[in-house]
Design an enzyme around this catalytic site. Structure first.
Site, short mmCIF file in Angstrom:
data_model
loop_
_atom_site.label_atom_id
_atom_site.label_comp_id
_atom_site.label_asym_id
_atom_site.label_seq_id
_atom_site.Cartn_x
_atom_site.Cartn_y
_atom_site.Cartn_z
N HIS A 54 48.76 34.99 38.04
CA HIS A 54 47.84 36.03 37.57
C HIS A 54 47.33 35.55 36.22
CE1 HIS A 54 50.14 39.18 39.96
NE2 HIS A 54 51.10 38.34 39.72
N HIS A 97 43.28 35.45 40.34
CA HIS A 97 44.56 35.02 40.90
C HIS A 97 44.40 33.64 41.49
CE1 HIS A 97 45.02 39.38 40.55
NE2 HIS A 97 46.22 39.03 40.15
N ARG A 122 44.17 53.50 35.93
CA ARG A 122 45.57 53.73 35.57
C ARG A 122 45.70 55.11 34.95
NH1 ARG A 122 47.09 47.64 33.28
NH2 ARG A 122 46.39 46.59 35.20
N LYS A 140 56.05 34.00 32.02
CA LYS A 140 54.64 34.16 31.65
C LYS A 140 54.36 33.64 30.26
CE LYS A 140 55.42 38.77 29.85
NZ LYS A 140 55.00 40.13 29.67
N ASP A 176 39.80 39.45 35.76
CA ASP A 176 41.06 39.20 36.45
C ASP A 176 40.87 38.09 37.48
OD1 ASP A 176 43.63 39.68 37.17
OD2 ASP A 176 43.19 41.41 38.45
ZN LIG Z 1 47.49 40.20 39.08
#
Ligand SMILES: [Zn+2]
Ligand SMILES: [Zn+2]
Length: 718
Positions: free
Chosen positions: A585, A460, A438, A539, A458
């Site tokens: 996510h 999903h 990033r 979320k 991470d």
């Molecule tokens: Zn994601």
């Protein structure tokens, strides 16, 4: 009343206080006096209006107090503060704001309808937010008076507050000005100036802030109704939703911490602003306690620990990316191994996906539109450099442009879509430790907190709508297990649909309900943050508190209705028809790098055995035992433990033991003549506990057990 009289006397603290201020604070500029005059005019009118409304209506309203008691009050007249006084003088003194039917509310603002009344104190996160938010007004007032600042915005943060203001193109805040600014803030606080809430029409707002282009812009963009509120406090008049403290005298201790620059990012040309940040507390004692705590925290700064323990370093030739040295990599890998073990137990499948993607993918996922500024884009070699018209922020990139992935989700969507899927495969849980890039601004880089390259734990989850609830429950359980092992307490907030959300309202209703139900079943306390969700789904944000009680935002559980649509993801349902999966996510550690920094600070460099890069040092008593010591070291290493050797014959045994303890080795194996002949080791812990003589093989076995169970206190329970 006494407080308010004092406040009037001290309204112009700079004009009569000690010599320093007389010299420092110029006579208030004309526009400041004029603005205050206009405010007073509107204020007098509002006071009259409210009094006559109360008089005319004579309406009794029912207020239910904390604890269930119901009392009568008079509409437009009775204030939450008066009711707090009836409950107890202690509550009236410590309350920072009220909550009326769940909405934050000034203590001095008259109640209007039947209501459920609660009080906020500094102890709660919401109470702190009101307290720090009020403190930033004091800072704004001081900046106006001392520096002639044009104020922009001053929010509270998780740990204090800041105020952004404009001083002119060339002018910055000098470090030497902070103490003077701080003294003025303290005087303004001591003056106990009331916060006065005024409802003003759009025209009145424009008149009040005619000299401040930033506020005019905010009024234009943010004020959608016919009126908005402004608050007067001393000489300051500021556009603000509130609520605030009753008066600035509730701020017993205030400290300014730093000055830096920031950028006005509102639509239009960016402008460089000055940012001053600070912290405040109800009492001077609490401020002193915080300062002591901060000194300790500075000793624990992960950048300092990283250097002392040779865990990692940064190099100017790769700004924002970290070099992990062998010991740092050890900690890093232990964290990743922990999550991998959980993945196996919890039915996640680890995958690897590319780092570099055609920008066509990012256009499809929507990142190019919403996230482009934060991405690194590059041209494959051998192609002509893009012409200048292509290299700027044009909406569509050159056909062959590639970009480094800032997140894994689109790659996982491609993986889901690469062949037909059946309901039998769901839920499909794809986990990825892939490196993410990033484009953080160079000014925001510092240690492991903010990096340009990092990895996340991470994953999903692609599931059928009716599997959502069980999956969310699984995610919450995952968070709970990991944070418990890491020694963190945590708090969750459910963020619901923002204005401008995408998708079907009924889908949102269902999803929000599922999340809420899962949170309730889970049983831990949680907050509702209405309107804080992403535009593509609601979320659960997770804030952990480390051993020092500091909050960090790490984990997240995020529902997404948009990516499955954008990638046209489908699976064959039980009925044979094609159906659309829901995407979750989720991350527990978040950035592994950042978590490593948080943990280093949380344990102050005294790592628990399972993460420790300093597990055991073997210390031979004399040179004759060096060979056996080496053997002991090798047994440790062969078992996968960190085993070091300190055979420095230039130092006495006790000095070497001391050195090992200062380096925070969890255990020291001391070997002398006796241990060598019996193939044993004499064990001490880093806190100098003597565990006595152990058979070498048994000691290694015991260490492995303690490492594998990831206990936080191996030294105590060895
Ligand atoms: Zn994601
Ligand atoms: Zn405010």
């Amino acid at each position: 009343m006494g407080l308010y009289q004092r406040c009037r006397r001290l309204r112009f603290p700079g004009l009569h206080a000690c010599g320093l201020h007389t010299a420092a604070v110029p006579t208030p500029p004309h526009w400041l006096v004029e603005r205050l005059g206009y405010f007073e005019e509107l204020w007098t009118a509002q006071v009259k209006r409210l009094a006559s409304m109360a008089q005319e209506e004579q309406r009794t309203i029912k207020i239910s107090l904390p604890g269930g008691q119901k009392v009568d009050a008079v509409a437009w007249k009775t204030t939450p503060y008066q009711l707090a006084q009836q409950i107890s003088s202690n509550l009236a003194d410590t309350a920072v704001a009220a909550q009326v039917n769940g909405e934050p509310y000034d203590l001095e603002r008259p109640l209007e309808t039947d209501a459920d009344l609660r009080f906020l104190t500094f102890d709660s996160a919401q109470g702190k937010a009101v307290f720090w938010h009020s403190s930033t007004h004091v800072l704004g007032a001081a900046a106006e008076q001392l520096l002639g600042a044009v104020l922009c915005q001053g929010p509270s943060t998780e740990c204090g507050f800041y105020h952004d203001f404009f001083l002119g193109k060339e002018r910055t805040v000098k470090g030497s000005e902070l103490p003077v600014l701080e003294r003025i803030c303290q005087d303004l606080a001591a003056a106990a100036q009331p916060f006065r809430r005024l409802e003003a029409s759009q025209a009145q707002l424009r008149q009040l802030f005619k000299g401040n282009p930033f506020k005019l812009r905010l009024i234009e963009e943010k004020v959608t109704g016919p009126t908005a509120t402004v608050y007067g406090c001393g000489m300051l008049v500021d556009l603000c939703r509130g609520p605030h403290l009753r008066h600035t005298g509730q701020i017993g201790g205030l400290k300014l911490l730093s000055n830096s620059s920031s950028v006005w990012r509102f639509p239009g040309a960016p402008e460089t602003l000055q940012r001053v940040s600070g912290i405040s507390f109800p009492t001077a004692e609490e401020l002193r306690a915080w300062e002591e705590w901060r000194e300790d925290a500075e000793l624990r700064d992960h950048r300092r620990i990283g250097k002392e323990q040779e865990l990692f370093f940064f190099h100017e030739l790769s700004p924002g990316s970290c070099f992990f040295l062998p010991r740092g990599t050890r900690v890093y890998n232990a964290l990743v191994a922990f999550i991998r073990a959980e993945y196996t137990r919890r039915g996640f499948s680890e995958v690897k996906t590319p780092t570099l993607f055609s920008t066509k993918l990012w256009e499809l996922s929507g990142h190019w539109k919403h996230y482009r500024e934060d991405m690194f884009a590059l041209q494959p070699p051998g192609l002509d450099r893009p012409s200048s018209s292509q290299s700027d922020h044009s909406a569509s990139p050159a056909a062959d442009t590639l970009a480094l992935k800032p997140m894994n989700c689109p790659a996982h969507c491609l993986m889901f879509a690469h062949r037909p899927r059946s309901w039998r495969e769901l839920p499909l849980r794809l986990a990825d430790f892939g490196a993410l890039h990033r484009a953080e601004a160079s000014g925001s880089l510092g240690g492991l907190t903010r990096l340009r390259c990092f990895q996340q734990d991470d994953a999903h989850i692609f599931c059928a709508p009716d599997q959502l609830q069980a999956e969310i429950r699984g995610c919450l359980d995952f968070l709970h297990s990991v944070y418990t092992i890491l020694g963190f307490s945590f708090h969750m907030a459910l963020s619901t649909r923002p204005s401008g959300f995408l998708g079907e309202p009924c889908l949102w209703d269902q999803a929000e309900q599922v999340l809420q139900q899962a949170l309730e079943e889970f049983g831990a306390p949680w907050d509702l943050s209405p309107g804080d969700g992403a535009f593509y789904g609601p979320k659960i944000d997770v804030h952990v508190r480390d051993a020092l009680g500091r909050p960090h935002q790490c984990g997240t559980i995020q529902l997404d209705f948009q990516l499955p649509l954008r990638f046209d993801l489908q699976y064959k349902g039980q009925s044979g028809a094609l159906e659309r999966p829901v995407l979750i996510h989720r991350a527990v550690l978040g950035s592994v790098e950042r978590m490593l920094g948080v943990l280093a600070e949380s344990c102050g460099g005294k790592w628990p055995l399972w993460l420790s890069p300093f597990q055991v040092v073997v210390i031979p008593v004399g040179t004759e035992q060096e060979e056996y010591a080496r053997e002991a070291q090798q047994s440790l290493q062969a078992a996968g433990l960190v085993g070091d050797l300190d055979a420095d014959s230039g130092l006495t045994l006790s000095r070497r033991i001391r050195r090992a303890q200062l380096a925070h080795y969890n255990f020291q194996f001391v070997v002398g003549q006796r241990e060598q002949s019996k193939r044993t080791v004499n064990i001490r812990t880093r806190d100098n506990r003597r565990l006595g003589e152990w058979d070498l093989a048994e000691a290694v076995q015991r260490l492995l057990e303690l490492q594998d169970t990831r206990v936080p206190n191996a030294e105590e329970i060895f």
